[in-house]
Design an enzyme around this catalytic site. Structure first.
Site, mmCIF file in Angstrom:
data_model
loop_
_atom_site.group_PDB
_atom_site.id
_atom_site.type_symbol
_atom_site.label_atom_id
_atom_site.label_comp_id
_atom_site.label_asym_id
_atom_site.label_seq_id
_atom_site.Cartn_x
_atom_site.Cartn_y
_atom_site.Cartn_z
ATOM 1 N N GLN A 131 1.027 -1.203 0.061
ATOM 2 C CA GLN A 131 0.094 -0.168 0.017
ATOM 3 C C GLN A 131 1.011 1.128 -0.049
ATOM 4 O O GLN A 131 1.753 1.379 0.948
ATOM 5 C CB GLN A 131 -0.982 0.082 1.271
ATOM 6 N N GLY A 132 0.733 2.072 -1.036
ATOM 7 C CA GLY A 132 1.696 3.215 -1.067
ATOM 8 C C GLY A 132 0.806 4.358 -0.836
ATOM 9 O O GLY A 132 0.372 5.206 -1.505
ATOM 10 N N TYR A 133 0.770 4.649 0.531
ATOM 11 C CA TYR A 133 -0.122 5.923 1.015
ATOM 12 C C TYR A 133 0.680 6.936 1.611
ATOM 13 O O TYR A 133 1.083 7.876 1.291
ATOM 14 C CB TYR A 133 -1.093 5.397 2.091
ATOM 15 N N SER A 134 1.179 6.717 2.747
ATOM 16 C CA SER A 134 2.028 7.421 3.707
ATOM 17 C C SER A 134 3.472 7.924 2.979
ATOM 18 O O SER A 134 4.005 7.356 2.262
ATOM 19 C CB SER A 134 2.583 6.637 4.898
ATOM 20 N N SER A 166 4.460 -1.324 4.297
ATOM 21 C CA SER A 166 4.288 -2.737 4.861
ATOM 22 C C SER A 166 4.469 -3.938 3.740
ATOM 23 O O SER A 166 3.854 -3.766 2.477
ATOM 24 C CB SER A 166 3.148 -2.984 5.549
ATOM 25 N N GLU A 249 -10.124 -1.976 5.250
ATOM 26 C CA GLU A 249 -9.042 -2.232 5.998
ATOM 27 C C GLU A 249 -9.739 -2.427 7.612
ATOM 28 O O GLU A 249 -9.166 -3.314 8.274
ATOM 29 C CB GLU A 249 -7.995 -1.072 6.235
ATOM 30 N N SER A 373 -2.816 8.115 13.194
ATOM 31 C CA SER A 373 -2.452 8.294 14.418
ATOM 32 C C SER A 373 -3.877 8.602 15.422
ATOM 33 O O SER A 373 -4.849 9.148 15.002
ATOM 34 C CB SER A 373 -1.505 9.420 14.714
ATOM 35 N N ASN A 374 -3.757 8.238 16.797
ATOM 36 C CA ASN A 374 -4.849 8.531 17.517
ATOM 37 C C ASN A 374 -5.232 9.720 17.401
ATOM 38 O O ASN A 374 -6.535 10.382 17.436
ATOM 39 C CB ASN A 374 -4.472 8.191 18.883
ATOM 40 N N GLU A 375 -4.330 11.059 17.438
ATOM 41 C CA GLU A 375 -4.664 12.186 17.307
ATOM 42 C C GLU A 375 -5.539 12.731 15.867
ATOM 43 O O GLU A 375 -6.563 13.533 16.117
ATOM 44 C CB GLU A 375 -3.426 13.238 17.241
#
Length: 394
Positions: A131-134, A166, A249, A373-375
């Site tokens: 997966q090429g996201y981040s 990943s 996901e 992230s949680n934020e």
């Protein structure tokens, strides 16, 4: 939706259980318990062979429509499979990104040509995906991606960098979110491209993690090329497609994830019994709290998957799910260290051999960061669900 298992469901459970007991033997017997977060390097080729064995016997893509190579099983049957797979301590799957993310995305939004080209290979585990996201400057804030692609004749040419990718070192293909409209900003002008990984212009560099392993990678695209037809949805409409993938996901695979969590909790409880910390009232309280939290994770997942309740609609679904499981799992890693005591500060052997509890603690530090992230998840809930003022952005 009635979440009570019927007699037919229980017969299916016996079928799954019997098949796994029969086939997790011989060369596959030694794979039990191998792989998973922080341990993807373990017997990867052997686990790939196991996944292909599953595919050859009809145990991949269980929820896909039969016309696309699946078994069209309902929610309860899929849950049963994941429960029994975890109970058998079967090895971690290597095809999650293709089977659980890209495949459903193509079924929902891909062209007939894309479905014909890619779905059979995913079901048979003949091609692996990443997966090429981040990106370095666009992690949880996916709309800030700067990787660009331009159309040259009958090909897209991709330039940019992705990170925290990943299993990229094993993947044949990557689904990439790239900016294809010059001058566009944020959610506009993005496209969702399918890019081959084993061609000129793609460089993969593993990232060394705290666990001493490398599940994640940096991926550099330098003039990498893919066919013009390999854009999912319309060019410039990639944000919608990317969000659809993220929705998948948080789908049925979370049930299998929770079954693995249950095994980890049982291992921690067993350690507490062996070293006597189970007699500590504070440890007892934390273990009980963890068990209740795991039950709540399961109930929330089932309610969400069944489409019941306000949290099953819109952006709340993915954000709440990510918040609750990531926070719970990070706490489980902390509990493991508390139960292990001072000995948890020492590695098992040189130069950096970790035990299962140390690995759990270190890897779960990232749970509340990767995948949004949680934020960021709290911002999504605050702004899009509760209607609070948007956070100031540069």
């Amino acid at each position: 939706m009635d979440l009570t298992y019927s007699a037919a469901d229980e017969r299916f459970r016996e079928e799954v259980r019997d098949w796994l007991e029969t086939h997790l033997t011989g060369d596959f017997a030694g794979l039990r318990g191998l792989g998973g977060p922080g341990r993807e390097h373990e017997a990867f080729e052997e686990r790939l062979a196991w996944d292909r064995h599953l595919g050859a016997h009809g145990w991949t893509c269980l929820g896909w429509p039969a016309e696309h190579g699946g078994r069209d099983l309902d929610l309860l049957r899929q849950i049963v499979f994941h429960e029994e797979y975890a109970r058998a301590n079967a090895p971690a799957r290597v095809n999650h990104l293709g089977e659980e993310l890209l495949g459903p995305t193509l079924i929902a939004l891909g062209t007939e040509e894309q479905k014909t080209r890619f779905l059979p290979a995913i079901a048979a585990v003949e091609e692996l995906w990443c997966q090429g996201y981040s990106e370095p400057g666009a992690g949880s804030d996916l709309a800030s991606v700067s990787t660009r692609a331009r159309l040259e004749g009958d090909e897209w040419v991709v330039d940019g960098q992705k990170t925290w990718t990943s299993l990229a070192q094993y993947a044949d293909w990557c689904f990439v979110v790239a900016r294809t409209v010059p001058g566009s900003k944020r959610h506009a002008g993005l496209s969702y491209l399918l890019v081959p990984m084993r061609r000129k212009g793609v460089v993969i560099r593993p990232i060394l993690q705290l666990t001493g392993t490398s599940d994640f990678n940096e991926v550099y695209f330098d003039g990498a090329r893919t066919e013009a037809s390999l854009v999912v949805g319309e060019p410039g409409d990639g944000w919608k497609v990317a969000m659809a993938t993220l929705g998948f996901e948080r789908g049925i695979s979370t049930i299998g994830q929770q079954a693995a969590f249950a095994r980890e909790l049982e291992a921690i409880t067993g350690l507490a019994r062996r070293n006597g910390t189970i007699d500590d009232p504070l440890i007892q309280d934390r273990i009980a709290h963890a068990r209740m939290g795991l039950d709540l994770l399961r109930l929330h997942a089932l309610r969400t998957l069944a489409g019941r309740g306000p949290e099953s609609q819109g952006p709340a679904q993915a954000s709440v799910s990510k918040l609750v499981w990531a926070t719970w799992h990070r706490s489980l890693g902390e509990l493991a260290m508390q139960v292990a005591g001072a000995g948890s500060l020492l590695v098992e052997g040189a130069p950096y051999e970790l035990d299962e509890f140390q690995r759990l603690f270190l890897y779960t530090r990232a749970d509340t960061i990767y995948g949004g992230s949680n934020e960021i998840q709290r911002n999504i809930l605050a702004e899009r669900v509760l209607g609070l003022p948007r956070e100031a952005r540069p």
